[in-house]
Design an enzyme around this catalytic site. Structure first.
Site, PDB file in Angstrom:
ATOM      1  N   HIS A 236      44.931  40.799  40.063  1.00 43.18           N
ATOM      2  CA  HIS A 236      45.567  41.799  40.933  1.00 43.18           C
ATOM      3  C   HIS A 236      45.517  43.150  40.254  1.00 43.18           C
ATOM      4  O   HIS A 236      45.651  43.238  39.039  1.00 43.18           O
ATOM      5  CB  HIS A 236      47.027  41.409  41.223  1.00 43.18           C
ATOM      6  CG  HIS A 236      47.576  42.120  42.420  1.00 43.18           C
ATOM      7  ND1 HIS A 236      48.133  43.369  42.343  1.00 43.18           N
ATOM      8  CD2 HIS A 236      47.617  41.752  43.726  1.00 43.18           C
ATOM      9  CE1 HIS A 236      48.505  43.738  43.563  1.00 43.18           C
ATOM     10  NE2 HIS A 236      48.205  42.787  44.418  1.00 43.18           N
TER      11      HIS A 236
ATOM     12  N   GLU B 211      47.329  35.159  47.461  1.00 41.99           N
ATOM     13  CA  GLU B 211      46.396  34.478  48.351  1.00 41.99           C
ATOM     14  C   GLU B 211      46.235  32.992  48.047  1.00 41.99           C
ATOM     15  O   GLU B 211      45.844  32.217  48.915  1.00 41.99           O
ATOM     16  CB  GLU B 211      45.023  35.173  48.302  1.00 41.99           C
ATOM     17  CG  GLU B 211      45.060  36.635  48.670  1.00 41.99           C
ATOM     18  CD  GLU B 211      45.362  36.890  50.133  1.00 41.99           C
ATOM     19  OE1 GLU B 211      46.245  36.215  50.687  1.00 41.99           O
ATOM     20  OE2 GLU B 211      44.705  37.755  50.719  1.00 41.99           O
TER      21      GLU B 211
HETATM   22  N1  ACO Z   1      37.970  36.041  38.819  1.00 41.30           N
HETATM   23  C1  ACO Z   1      37.194  36.370  37.782  1.00 41.30           C
HETATM   24  N2  ACO Z   1      37.229  37.542  37.137  1.00 41.30           N
HETATM   25  C2  ACO Z   1      38.103  38.450  37.589  1.00 41.30           C
HETATM   26  C3  ACO Z   1      38.946  38.198  38.672  1.00 41.30           C
HETATM   27  C4  ACO Z   1      38.862  36.926  39.278  1.00 41.30           C
HETATM   28  N3  ACO Z   1      39.629  36.612  40.310  1.00 41.30           N
HETATM   29  N4  ACO Z   1      39.711  39.280  38.897  1.00 41.30           N
HETATM   30  C5  ACO Z   1      39.346  40.200  38.011  1.00 41.30           C
HETATM   31  N5  ACO Z   1      38.371  39.695  37.211  1.00 41.30           N
HETATM   32  C6  ACO Z   1      37.723  40.376  36.096  1.00 41.30           C
HETATM   33  C7  ACO Z   1      36.609  41.282  36.553  1.00 41.30           C
HETATM   34  O1  ACO Z   1      35.389  40.622  36.593  1.00 41.30           O
HETATM   35  C8  ACO Z   1      36.641  42.359  35.509  1.00 41.30           C
HETATM   36  O2  ACO Z   1      36.028  41.893  34.346  1.00 41.30           O
HETATM   37  P1  ACO Z   1      35.295  42.925  33.316  1.00 41.30           P
HETATM   38  O3  ACO Z   1      36.351  43.830  32.803  1.00 41.30           O
HETATM   39  O4  ACO Z   1      34.718  42.027  32.278  1.00 41.30           O
HETATM   40  O5  ACO Z   1      34.266  43.641  34.140  1.00 41.30           O
HETATM   41  C9  ACO Z   1      38.133  42.485  35.199  1.00 41.30           C
HETATM   42  O6  ACO Z   1      38.697  41.221  35.494  1.00 41.30           O
HETATM   43  C10 ACO Z   1      38.820  43.541  36.000  1.00 41.30           C
HETATM   44  O7  ACO Z   1      38.377  43.483  37.334  1.00 41.30           O
HETATM   45  P2  ACO Z   1      38.598  44.678  38.353  1.00 41.30           P
HETATM   46  O8  ACO Z   1      37.809  44.397  39.577  1.00 41.30           O
HETATM   47  O9  ACO Z   1      38.446  45.999  37.689  1.00 41.30           O
HETATM   48  O10 ACO Z   1      40.134  44.511  38.627  1.00 41.30           O
HETATM   49  P3  ACO Z   1      40.886  45.075  39.842  1.00 41.30           P
HETATM   50  O11 ACO Z   1      42.226  45.356  39.384  1.00 41.30           O
HETATM   51  O12 ACO Z   1      40.185  46.174  40.517  1.00 41.30           O
HETATM   52  O13 ACO Z   1      40.785  43.824  40.825  1.00 41.30           O
HETATM   53  C11 ACO Z   1      41.121  42.219  42.435  1.00 41.30           C
HETATM   54  C12 ACO Z   1      41.780  43.287  41.568  1.00 41.30           C
HETATM   55  C13 ACO Z   1      40.102  42.894  43.348  1.00 41.30           C
HETATM   56  C14 ACO Z   1      42.200  41.552  43.292  1.00 41.30           C
HETATM   57  C15 ACO Z   1      40.404  41.175  41.552  1.00 41.30           C
HETATM   58  O14 ACO Z   1      41.323  40.577  40.673  1.00 41.30           O
HETATM   59  C16 ACO Z   1      39.670  40.123  42.364  1.00 41.30           C
HETATM   60  O15 ACO Z   1      38.534  40.348  42.763  1.00 41.30           O
HETATM   61  N6  ACO Z   1      40.312  38.935  42.623  1.00 41.30           N
HETATM   62  C17 ACO Z   1      39.706  37.897  43.440  1.00 41.30           C
HETATM   63  C18 ACO Z   1      39.892  38.231  44.927  1.00 41.30           C
HETATM   64  C19 ACO Z   1      41.329  38.062  45.363  1.00 41.30           C
HETATM   65  O16 ACO Z   1      42.016  37.105  45.012  1.00 41.30           O
HETATM   66  N7  ACO Z   1      41.768  39.034  46.184  1.00 41.30           N
HETATM   67  C20 ACO Z   1      43.130  39.048  46.745  1.00 41.30           C
HETATM   68  C21 ACO Z   1      43.991  40.031  46.023  1.00 41.30           C
HETATM   69  S1  ACO Z   1      45.652  40.026  46.597  1.00 41.30           S
HETATM   70  C22 ACO Z   1      45.588  40.976  48.004  1.00 41.30           C
HETATM   71  O17 ACO Z   1      44.850  41.889  48.142  1.00 41.30           O
HETATM   72  C23 ACO Z   1      46.513  40.622  49.090  1.00 41.30           C
END
Ligand code: ACO
Length: 364
Positions: free
Chosen positions: A247, A306
């Site tokens: 998140h 989620e």
């Molecule tokens: N699985 C694997 N790796 C992840 C995940 C995940 N679920 N979430 C983040 N990471 C990793 C990224 O690959 C990234 O790695 P890096 O630094 O080596 O490149 C790092 O963690 C940071 O990722 P960002 O995309 O910069 O983090 P951000 O804060 O923007 O992302 C997000 C938040 C989009 C929710 C992300 O955690 C994600 O994609 N999760 C999976 C999708 C999901 O569950 N979405 C629902 C969110 S809740 C909602 O919106 C109601």
């Protein structure tokens, strides 16, 4: 990329009285109430009123009759659900039907928009299952009628309660991507329908509200607890993200995850398959958290809303293809309240970009 603005992380873009997300403490406050407390006792209509209070002069004390009447009113648009729309994903079809509603900033428009995702989602799901859409019953609560329209029969009280808990839990959540989108649109004075359509479109993405359907695909792909580790490792090796984890704001566990897990547990009465499904999901969750910690030791990747949304909506018999529509049934009131707040006090949202492309060549 310019330091400090990638994804607008940590940028405060609005003041709001509607909700506060404390990502360090894992707390969500909705207009003065902790989400766990509000979701346990308020009906959806009461939570909607709490959010809309002060943003409309003519807000009735009880929103249930108005939202019920609006469900009946918007049902007329279901006649436009033709083969072309029915062939779209539920989210696309629900958005297309919502786009038929007139724009406006008044209470009647707001109430119609609160009613619409419920009526249109149920109609699309039934139509795609080969069944005729069912007309709303304005006398029922929004949660009860949403389930009835979907199933074609009244839902048991415990399931209505669980669905109501879900709808209230997700009603608002700070400046998430869809709410920010709705506020940007509202800031242009385009109207509430336009703001809600923007919210629906942003919510649709898998990084935001599109995650719970893929959570079920992940659970089904894993199949048994012993497969969790190899399945997850292989997914991460491919560069996939684990849906339901991570998140932008929460660096500890999302408080909504536990509120929804409790709601699933309450539905498990020993006679259904839910206890086994829940235990399996917990095993997958533990494996995922351990692997994410191993692979990303500097990130705190925790379970988000989620993951248990998926289990709850599955238990309530929503098809995974419609999970994001169901999210919109709850979140729509948050979008409307934010849009009204933006209109009341905010200027046009118009940031700047820094040009890094080529410059025109000097004339010789
Ligand atoms: N699985 C694997 N790796 C992840 C995940 C995940 N679920 N979430 C983040 N990471 C990793 C990224 O690959 C990234 O790695 P890096 O630094 O080596 O490149 C790092 O963690 C940071 O990722 P960002 O995309 O910069 O983090 P951000 O804060 O923007 O992302 C997000 C938040 C989009 C929710 C992300 O955690 C994600 O994609 N999760 C999976 C999708 C999901 O569950 N979405 C629902 C969110 S809740 C909602 O919106 C109601």
């Amino acid at each position: 990329m310019i330091d400090g603005i990638d994804g607008l992380e940590n940028i405060v873009a609005a003041e709001t009285v509607l909700s506060e997300v404390d990502g360090q403490a894992g707390r969500l406050v909705i207009r003065g109430h902790a989400v766990e407390e509000l979701a346990g006792r308020a009906t959806y209509e009461e939570a909607a009123r709490l959010l809309l209070e002060g943003f409309f002069d003519d807000l009735p004390a009880d929103l249930q009759p108005a939202i019920g009447a609006a469900r009946a009113e918007v049902f007329a648009h279901v006649a436009a659900l033709d083969d072309t729309l029915a062939a779209l994903t539920p989210m696309e079809a629900m958005r297309a039907l919502t786009a038929r509603l007139a724009d406006g900033d008044d209470l009647a428009t707001a109430i119609r928009l609160i009613a619409a995702p419920s009526v249109f989602t149920a109609a699309v799901v039934r139509r795609q299952a080969g069944e005729a859409p069912l007309a709303p019953d304005p006398a029922l609560s929004h949660a009860a009628d949403s389930l009835r329209m979907l199933r074609g029969a009244p839902a048991p009280a415990a399931e209505v309660k669980a669905f109501e808990t879900y709808l209230v839990t997700v009603i608002d959540h700070g400046l998430n991507a869809s709410t920010f989108t709705a506020r940007v649109i509202a800031s242009t004075r385009a109207g509430l329908t336009s703001a809600v359509l923007g919210g629906i479109s942003a919510l649709k993405g898998p990084l935001h509200g599109g995650a719970p359907g893929p959570v079920i695909e992940m659970l089904d792909g894993i199949g048994a607890p012993d497969n969790a580790r190899p399945w997850i490792e292989a997914a991460l090796d491919r560069g996939d993200r684990l849906m339901g984890f991570g998140h932008r704001v929460y660096k500890v566990r999302d408080p909504r995850a536990d509120a929804l897990k409790r709601a699933v547990r309450k539905l498990s009465d020993g006679s259904n398959e839910l206890p086994g499904r829940l235990a399996f999901a917990e095993a997958v969750e533990q494996a995922a958290l351990a692997i994410l910690k191993d692979r990303k030791p500097n990130r705190s990747l925790q379970t988000n809303v989620e993951f248990y949304t998926a289990l709850l909506l599955e238990a309530l018999a929503f098809p995974p293809s419609a999970f994001t529509c169901v999210f919109a049934i709850g979140r729509v009131t948050g979008w409307i309240a934010h849009a009204r707040e933006q209109i009341a006090g905010g200027r046009l949202i118009r940031p700047q970009s820094r040009y890094v492309g080529p410059r025109p060549k000097r004339a010789a």
